[in-house]
Design an enzyme around this catalytic site. Structure first.
Site, short mmCIF file in Angstrom:
data_model
loop_
_atom_site.label_atom_id
_atom_site.label_comp_id
_atom_site.label_asym_id
_atom_site.label_seq_id
_atom_site.Cartn_x
_atom_site.Cartn_y
_atom_site.Cartn_z
N SER A 1 0.81 -1.22 0.00
CA SER A 1 0.00 0.00 0.00
C SER A 1 0.84 1.27 0.00
CB SER A 1 -0.87 -0.01 1.26
OG SER A 1 -1.39 1.27 1.51
N TYR B 1 -1.63 0.33 10.74
CA TYR B 1 -1.91 -0.30 9.44
C TYR B 1 -0.69 -0.16 8.51
CZ TYR B 1 -3.70 -0.76 4.68
OH TYR B 1 -3.86 -1.12 3.36
N GLU C 1 0.17 3.62 1.75
CA GLU C 1 0.23 4.05 3.15
C GLU C 1 1.62 3.79 3.75
OE1 GLU C 1 -2.03 5.34 5.85
OE2 GLU C 1 -2.63 6.27 3.97
#
Ligand code: GDD
Length: 301
Positions: A102, A126, A104
């Site tokens: 990801s 996460y 992120e």
């Protein structure tokens, strides 16, 4: 399925079935119950199915929930990947593996735009879990010579996106406000910027990665960045409304640590995989708003 694959989907047991989003294809695929937190169920699944390719799109994927459930997020989103890799390694190390890594992971970005070479600086449990999973995927490639690919996917949306995520939260509210079912929309940080693409394009990239001559890591993005505010502007404008008349901010939607800006450089995917996104930002917003308008009208009828 359009490419002629026999598809198996893995799902978690639950007291109530949640197959709503695959109702239209449920009879054409094979569903197997297993769990990323349970090694033996993964071993059994890989043994029973005997797949050529495994795509891991499973995770605790909602960033805010990772602060309230940090160890669950680590167990599923991080260690879950090691469990799948172990199952593959023991059953048949020739199986190709795709990991949904990801954007992120870039978090508090160290350079812009972000490429495969940009160092990671995750900003949530996460993001940290995804960094662990990324490196384990790479590590199994290098340690065991397995075909393990990381797609570093930037935000990809569609009309099937969950309503907790900002894009769908906005388009669902736009439809409801337009049809008189709702008055206001409360959001968190309107200045956050994301590189939003359409999931349909990004799934094609996942498949291309597993057809490539060698396993590698690829940034999948549009190369454009837009703020949450801009998303609101385009979405409300599409139905003839002004977002400023309806959007308010509520601190309860702010995050303990924010990812302010994401924008990816997909040059490597373009060069090596011949991949390019087809659906642009404004079109994405319109597809989502139109779909939510239809859904709300149906509800009203
Ligand atoms: N969810 C949500 N709700 N986000 C809001 C809101 C709100 O009311 N208001 C502002 N935002 C901002 C968030 O603070 C964030 O900066 C941005 O909108 C996007 O939030 P999400 O749509 O929840 O997605 P995300 O960027 O945190 O994560 C998604 O994309 C990642 C890829 O970069 C998820 O799909 C992740 O699983 C995925 O890895």
């Amino acid at each position: 399925m359009e490419k002629g694959y026999e598809v198996y989907g893995m799902y978690r047991r639950s007291s109530v079935e949640t197959f709503g989003r695959i109702d239209h294809i449920k009879d054409k695929i094979n569903l197997i119950c297993a769990d990323l937190t349970d090694q033996s169920s993964l071993n059994e699944t890989v043994k029973t199915v005997g797949p050529d390719e495994v795509y891991n799109l499973a995770a605790q994927s909602f960033v805010p929930a990772s602060w309230t459930q940090p160890t669950l997020t680590g167990s599923v989103t991080a260690l879950g990947v090691t469990r799948i890799l172990e199952a593959i390694r023991h059953v048949n190390p020739k199986i190709k593996f795709y990991q949904a890594s990801s954007s992120e992971m870039f978090g508090k970005v160290l350079e812009t735009p972000q490429t495969e070479k940009t160092p990671f600086y995750p900003r949530s449990p996460y993001g940290v879990s995804k960094v662990y999973a990324f490196w384990m995927t790479k590590n199994y490639r290098e340690s065991y010579d397995m075909f393990c690919a990381n797609g570093i996917l930037f935000n990809h949306e569609s009309e099937r996106r969950g309503k907790q995520f900002v894009t769908r939260k906005i388009t669902d509210s736009v439809a409801r406000i337009k049809l008189g079912l709702q008055k206001e929309l409360a959001l968190g940080n309107l200045d956050a910027r994301r590189d939003w693409g359409h999931a349909r394009d990004y799934v094609e990239a996942m498949w291309l990665m597993l057809q490539h001559s060698k396993s590698d890591d690829f940034v999948i993005a549009t190369g454009e960045t837009h703020s949450v505010k801009e998303f609101c502007e385009v979405a409300f404008d599409h139905v003839g409304l002004n977002y400023e008349d309806h959007v308010k901010t509520d601190p309860k939607f702010l995050r303990p640590a924010e990812v302010d800006l994401l924008v990816g450089d997909p040059s490597k995917a373009k060069k090596d995989l011949g991949w390019e996104p087809k659906i642009k930002f404004k079109e994405l917003v319109k597809i989502m708003v139109d779909s939510d308008l239809e859904k709300c009208k149906k509800e009203l009828r």
